[in-house]
Design an enzyme around this catalytic site. Structure first.
Site, PDB file in Angstrom:
ATOM      1  N   HIS A   1      27.567  55.561  28.266  1.00 11.63           N
ATOM      2  CA  HIS A   1      26.710  55.464  29.397  1.00 11.63           C
ATOM      3  C   HIS A   1      25.416  55.181  29.287  1.00 11.63           C
ATOM      4  O   HIS A   1      24.931  54.145  29.693  1.00 11.63           O
ATOM      5  CB  HIS A   1      26.690  56.783  29.937  1.00 11.63           C
ATOM      6  CG  HIS A   1      28.058  57.588  30.614  1.00 11.63           C
ATOM      7  ND1 HIS A   1      29.169  56.486  30.862  1.00 11.63           N
ATOM      8  CD2 HIS A   1      28.527  58.802  30.551  1.00 11.63           C
ATOM      9  CE1 HIS A   1      30.119  57.308  31.273  1.00 11.63           C
ATOM     10  NE2 HIS A   1      29.854  58.516  31.068  1.00 11.63           N
TER      11      HIS A   1
ATOM     12  N   LYS B   1      22.702  68.822  29.494  1.00 12.52           N
ATOM     13  CA  LYS B   1      23.267  69.726  30.514  1.00 12.52           C
ATOM     14  C   LYS B   1      22.449  70.796  30.735  1.00 12.52           C
ATOM     15  O   LYS B   1      21.361  71.260  29.958  1.00 12.52           O
ATOM     16  CB  LYS B   1      24.665  70.150  29.784  1.00 12.52           C
ATOM     17  CG  LYS B   1      25.653  69.067  29.733  1.00 12.52           C
ATOM     18  CD  LYS B   1      27.042  69.678  29.663  1.00 12.52           C
ATOM     19  CE  LYS B   1      28.030  68.475  29.613  1.00 12.52           C
ATOM     20  NZ  LYS B   1      28.380  67.781  30.995  1.00 12.52           N
TER      21      LYS B   1
END
Length: 507
Positions: free
Chosen positions: A258, A358
């Site tokens: 990504h 996260k």
């Protein structure tokens, strides 16, 4: 795409049998089937499309189609175009469902592939796409069996393609081995290594904005750009993916795919045309130009973090080590910050800072181009003793758009400046239909356009760039704690502060 780089008006995909390996998994239910429904609604799937689920569970064709329908209607309505209360058009779904069937079989059983061959023979077309929505351990096994069954052999009248999800390898050696395995039984033009980030409209728009606006290209180099920041922040934790994440970690999960794809879009040279070979060639070159750090430099230019118990939006949340299927003494990173350099003419001396994690404060994927300050000798002996940096911000999600900073004088008798933002949000100019991000990628695979898919050299160059960090962390497993709801550990701020820089504020 055509030879002059223009993409013709979209036509329905040719008749094809699409095999979904791992048909009972979340990827198929939550993303792929809603995307196929959206393509059907847009008239981009011809009546000759057949969708065949492949998995070990026993279920009839009718029940499999009904299961998909029920799931989309109740769980994936936000991913389907149309009114959320009536997400599925009964007639449209009935037309799509006519082509849905199922093959029960073990991925490692050659008999499964005989059943697949029968499905192709009965479909009325030789075109077939095999989508591996499976655990990575099955990638090479499935492809080798497809090859042994002669299911990858093409003819002038029929194509055969394989779509492979990430993670594509777990390090450089495994990525090279997987590529070698694939290329033993098929050619590169048959392989579609998918990265759903590249299906996002704002990611695709990076190339259009860069290369169709001459203003951007004039300052897109180290003469004017001080540094680049690429951030992919998530508020979610590992949820139900504890077992997977324990063996993967944030670096492997996010960076060589990504984040490096976003870096390639920003840093690549203008391609000769917007065809697949030209675009993918330039992306591979720029990833290949990422400086290979020594182990010492890799340690100095990286930060590993792991979230502990904290709070987001007033909700108390557990730490990573308290999540299901996570070891109580785990050293797996949930946050990574890296500094990388690109050693080519355009970018020499310009650091690229990558950050992803996260349980951060907000959900935000953005690219921030920080420009060098203008000479400000003319402001000497005024209230302006230092000009602030200005930015071009490209937000991928959730508020898709682009914003450009300008400095302007505030009204009043003193010389005081304010930061003014020029830009646009996609939703203000375009109708933003619900989307999974897979629609464009699936359509391109069915029509044979590999522009948005990764090539073998791009994959390997990405792993080659992150391998020093993996090797350095084997010897020094230091991991920094940060509370859920924070934007990573303090060491991530120090990584930029030592260079006299700071992270752009998220949100």
């Amino acid at each position: 795409m055509t030879a002059n780089g223009k993409k013709p008006k979209a036509e329905p995909a040719p008749p094809t049998t699409l095999f979904l390996f791992g048909a009972h998994g979340d990827l198929v239910k939550r993303l792929l089937m809603p995307a196929l429904y959206n393509l059907s609604r847009d008239g981009l799937l011809g009546e000759g499309l057949r969708i065949v689920g492949v998995d070990h569970n026993a279920i009839s064709d009718v029940d499999f189609a009904k299961k998909l329908e029920d799931f989309i209607r109740t769980e994936a309505a936000s991913k389907v175009k149309g009114n959320a209360e009536h997400a599925l058009d009964p007639q449209l779904w009935a037309q799509l469902a006519k082509g849905i069937s199922y093959v029960q079989g073990d991925f490692l059983d050659d008999g499964t592939y005989a059943d697949i061959a029968s499905k192709i023979a009965d479909s009325g077309t030789g075109n077939a796409v095999f989508y591996l929505a499976t655990a990575p351990r099955f990638f090479s096994e499935v492809v080798q069996r497809l090859g042994r069954a002669n299911l990858l052999e093409e003819s002038p009248e029929a194509f055969r393609r394989v779509v492979i999800e990430k993670p594509f390898g777990s390090d450089l050696a495994t990525a090279e081995a997987l590529n070698a395995c694939l290329l033993k039984v098929m050619s590169e033009k048959q392989i579609y290594r998918i990265d759903h980030y590249l299906g996002k409209e704002t990611v695709q728009n990076i190339l259009i904005s860069r290369f169709s606006n001459v203003l951007f290209e004039a300052f897109w180099n180290n003469h004017y750009i001080d540094h680049v920041q690429i951030t992919a922040a998530e508020t979610v934790g590992v949820e139900t993916r504890g077992s997977f994440f324990e063996n993967t970690g944030t670096l492997r999960d996010m960076v060589p795919n990504h984040l490096f794809q976003l870096l390639a879009m920003i840093a690549m040279e203008p391609p000769a045309a917007f065809g697949a070979d030209a675009v993918r060639g330039e992306k591979a070159k720029v990833i290949g130009a990422v400086r290979p750090w020594s182990l010492e430099d890799a340690r100095a230019n990286s930060v590993r973090g792991q979230y502990t118990a904290g709070e987001i939006g007033g909700k108390a949340l557990p730490g990573y080590r308290q999540e299901a299927n996570v070891a109580p003494d785990s050293s797996t990173e949930t946050f990574v910050a890296l500094k990388v350099m690109i050693d080519n003419w355009r970018w020499v001396g310009v650091p690229f800072y990558l950050r992803t994690g996260k349980r951060m404060s907000v959900r935000d994927t953005e690219i921030v181009i920080c420009f060098k300050p203008a000479p400000y000798a003319q402001f000497r002996d005024t209230e302006v003793d230092e000009l602030k940096p200005t930015y071009l911000k490209i937000q991928i999600q959730p508020n898709e758009g682009m914003w450009f900073d300008l400095l302007a004088k505030k009204p009043g008798p003193t010389l005081d400046m304010a930061n003014i933002q020029l830009g646009f949000a996609y939703k203000d100019f375009f109708e933003m239909q619900p989307s999974t991000g897979y629609e464009t990628l699936i359509y391109d695979c069915l029509t044979g356009d590999q522009t948005l898919f990764q090539r073998a050299d791009n994959i390997e160059n990405g792993w080659r760039a992150v391998q020093p960090f993996l090797d350095a962390w084997k010897e020094d497993d230091g991991i920094q704690a940060y509370k859920a709801g924070e934007d990573g550990p303090a060491a991530a701020d120090a990584l930029l502060a030592r260079d006299g820089r700071a992270w752009h504020r998220l949100g």
